[in-house]
Motif scaffolding. Sequence first.
Motif, PDB file in Angstrom:
ATOM      1  N   PRO A 130       6.799  -2.572  12.089  1.00 52.07           N
ATOM      2  CA  PRO A 130       7.285  -3.960  12.047  1.00 52.07           C
ATOM      3  C   PRO A 130       7.044  -4.595  10.684  1.00 52.07           C
ATOM      4  O   PRO A 130       6.241  -4.119   9.880  1.00 52.07           O
ATOM      5  N   LYS A 131       7.733  -5.678  10.436  1.00 58.51           N
ATOM      6  CA  LYS A 131       7.641  -6.333   9.130  1.00 58.51           C
ATOM      7  C   LYS A 131       6.252  -6.908   8.876  1.00 58.51           C
ATOM      8  O   LYS A 131       5.795  -6.962   7.736  1.00 58.51           O
ATOM      9  N   GLU A 132       5.596  -7.379   9.946  1.00 64.10           N
ATOM     10  CA  GLU A 132       4.272  -7.976   9.752  1.00 64.10           C
ATOM     11  C   GLU A 132       3.156  -6.933   9.659  1.00 64.10           C
ATOM     12  O   GLU A 132       1.979  -7.292   9.527  1.00 64.10           O
ATOM     13  N   ALA A 133       3.493  -5.659   9.740  1.00 67.85           N
ATOM     14  CA  ALA A 133       2.466  -4.617   9.639  1.00 67.85           C
ATOM     15  C   ALA A 133       1.911  -4.562   8.212  1.00 67.85           C
ATOM     16  O   ALA A 133       2.611  -4.846   7.235  1.00 67.85           O
ATOM     17  N   ALA A 134       0.638  -4.192   8.115  1.00 60.84           N
ATOM     18  CA  ALA A 134      -0.020  -4.113   6.801  1.00 60.84           C
ATOM     19  C   ALA A 134       0.530  -2.940   6.004  1.00 60.84           C
ATOM     20  O   ALA A 134       0.785  -1.859   6.549  1.00 60.84           O
ATOM     21  N   THR A 135       0.689  -3.170   4.723  1.00 66.66           N
ATOM     22  CA  THR A 135       1.164  -2.112   3.841  1.00 66.66           C
ATOM     23  C   THR A 135      -0.002  -1.226   3.401  1.00 66.66           C
ATOM     24  O   THR A 135      -1.174  -1.533   3.645  1.00 66.66           O
ATOM     25  N   ALA A 136       0.345  -0.139   2.743  1.00 65.60           N
ATOM     26  CA  ALA A 136      -0.696   0.782   2.273  1.00 65.60           C
ATOM     27  C   ALA A 136      -1.595   0.111   1.233  1.00 65.60           C
ATOM     28  O   ALA A 136      -2.812   0.337   1.199  1.00 65.60           O
ATOM     29  N   GLU A 137      -1.007  -0.736   0.382  1.00 66.57           N
ATOM     30  CA  GLU A 137      -1.814  -1.436  -0.625  1.00 66.57           C
ATOM     31  C   GLU A 137      -2.791  -2.403   0.026  1.00 66.57           C
ATOM     32  O   GLU A 137      -3.956  -2.515  -0.384  1.00 66.57           O
ATOM     33  N   GLN A 138      -2.337  -3.097   1.069  1.00 67.05           N
ATOM     34  CA  GLN A 138      -3.228  -4.028   1.763  1.00 67.05           C
ATOM     35  C   GLN A 138      -4.367  -3.286   2.468  1.00 67.05           C
ATOM     36  O   GLN A 138      -5.520  -3.739   2.458  1.00 67.05           O
ATOM     37  N   VAL A 139      -4.044  -2.160   3.066  1.00 66.21           N
ATOM     38  CA  VAL A 139      -5.093  -1.372   3.729  1.00 66.21           C
ATOM     39  C   VAL A 139      -6.114  -0.877   2.712  1.00 66.21           C
ATOM     40  O   VAL A 139      -7.333  -0.914   2.949  1.00 66.21           O
ATOM     41  N   GLN A 140      -5.627  -0.423   1.553  1.00 66.54           N
ATOM     42  CA  GLN A 140      -6.544   0.043   0.514  1.00 66.54           C
ATOM     43  C   GLN A 140      -7.424  -1.092   0.005  1.00 66.54           C
ATOM     44  O   GLN A 140      -8.629  -0.906  -0.247  1.00 66.54           O
ATOM     45  N   LEU A 141      -6.839  -2.286  -0.135  1.00 73.39           N
ATOM     46  CA  LEU A 141      -7.622  -3.440  -0.577  1.00 73.39           C
ATOM     47  C   LEU A 141      -8.693  -3.800   0.449  1.00 73.39           C
ATOM     48  O   LEU A 141      -9.839  -4.110   0.090  1.00 73.39           O
ATOM     49  N   LEU A 142      -8.336  -3.742   1.727  1.00 72.05           N
ATOM     50  CA  LEU A 142      -9.327  -4.022   2.770  1.00 72.05           C
ATOM     51  C   LEU A 142     -10.446  -2.985   2.768  1.00 72.05           C
ATOM     52  O   LEU A 142     -11.621  -3.319   2.985  1.00 72.05           O
ATOM     53  N   ARG A 143     -10.103  -1.742   2.509  1.00 72.32           N
ATOM     54  CA  ARG A 143     -11.135  -0.706   2.431  1.00 72.32           C
ATOM     55  C   ARG A 143     -12.088  -0.967   1.270  1.00 72.32           C
ATOM     56  O   ARG A 143     -13.311  -0.800   1.401  1.00 72.32           O
ATOM     57  N   GLN A 144     -11.540  -1.378   0.139  1.00 68.99           N
ATOM     58  CA  GLN A 144     -12.397  -1.691  -1.006  1.00 68.99           C
ATOM     59  C   GLN A 144     -13.307  -2.879  -0.711  1.00 68.99           C
ATOM     60  O   GLN A 144     -14.494  -2.871  -1.061  1.00 68.99           O
ATOM     61  N   LYS A 145     -12.759  -3.902  -0.045  1.00 68.18           N
ATOM     62  CA  LYS A 145     -13.590  -5.056   0.315  1.00 68.18           C
ATOM     63  C   LYS A 145     -14.691  -4.653   1.297  1.00 68.18           C
ATOM     64  O   LYS A 145     -15.835  -5.123   1.194  1.00 68.18           O
ATOM     65  N   LEU A 146     -14.339  -3.792   2.236  1.00 72.53           N
ATOM     66  CA  LEU A 146     -15.344  -3.336   3.192  1.00 72.53           C
ATOM     67  C   LEU A 146     -16.456  -2.556   2.499  1.00 72.53           C
ATOM     68  O   LEU A 146     -17.650  -2.743   2.796  1.00 72.53           O
TER      69      LEU A 146
END
Length: 301
Positions: A130-146
């Motif tokens: 879906p359009k509101e699904a997180a992109t790969a860049e957003q997932v990578q950014l969340l991993r870095q923040k975690l």
Amino acid sequence: MAADSTQPATALLTEHLQYTPLSLIDDIINSVNNFIYQGVGSLEAGLVSTPPERLGFKPVARDNGEPDFSAAQQEIEEGLHQLETLLNATVDRNFDKFEIYVLRNILTVPADLAPWVQLSHYHGLEYPPPKEAATAEQVQLLRQKLAASRALSRALAQRQAQNEAILNQLRALTDPASPDNIAFLISGGAAQTLNVSAERSALTTNAAFTMSQLPALKALLATLRSQMAALAEARSDQINEHGAREENKQERREYIGQRTQMQLQRHRGALPDEAAVLPGGPLAMGELQALEKVAHAFDPA
């Protein structure tokens, strides 16, 4: 239904089986070849350990009369090599047929069925996402923040442990039972005279007063340092001046002694240096005045 041997079907089988179909067939063929090698090796060990006479070989007489079975050993080696070659060729020929049959009829996916196959780990997934699904860049950014949050949490936990250790040391300083306590600073007679107590308000007031006096103490210390430097220089000059005066006095004494001896020698004759008493009469007034002038010339003060 026709079988599909293209890349999508192979990829589907590989993902489902966790290995490629061809690797399974290769493992089977390698296992059969290992059995062949083991069988040929056991056969060779049995033939070598058996006396050549029992195998039907006739010995060849040597010059010394002893039997020679070297031809039998060579024939055994050649026969085993031919047997191994024959078995390998048979396995290769038959298992090539086996490989073709398995890939075409067993490890295969029909062409019209492959697009409809869904593996178990794909259940619940939506494609396209879906359009509101997180992109790969957003997932990578969340991993870095975690990862950064976890590192910060570990650093804070370590700092908390260090602070707790420092607090325990400070508490021990005010504990009367501790051998290194400094409770006398807030409970002794001097502390009562200076109105120092363990109350938080009193400690805060004393600390604030001490901090307010620090600038004045620093200024006073700077002044004292400059004065100490000036005193050191003055003392050095005084020592040098005193040394110069002593040197002048010594030179004056030596000069007066020399002039006195010259005057005595002129009037009374030469005197030995070791004479204890100098004979002769008193000096004239003019001679004394001359000596005084010389003394004033070397020591005006």
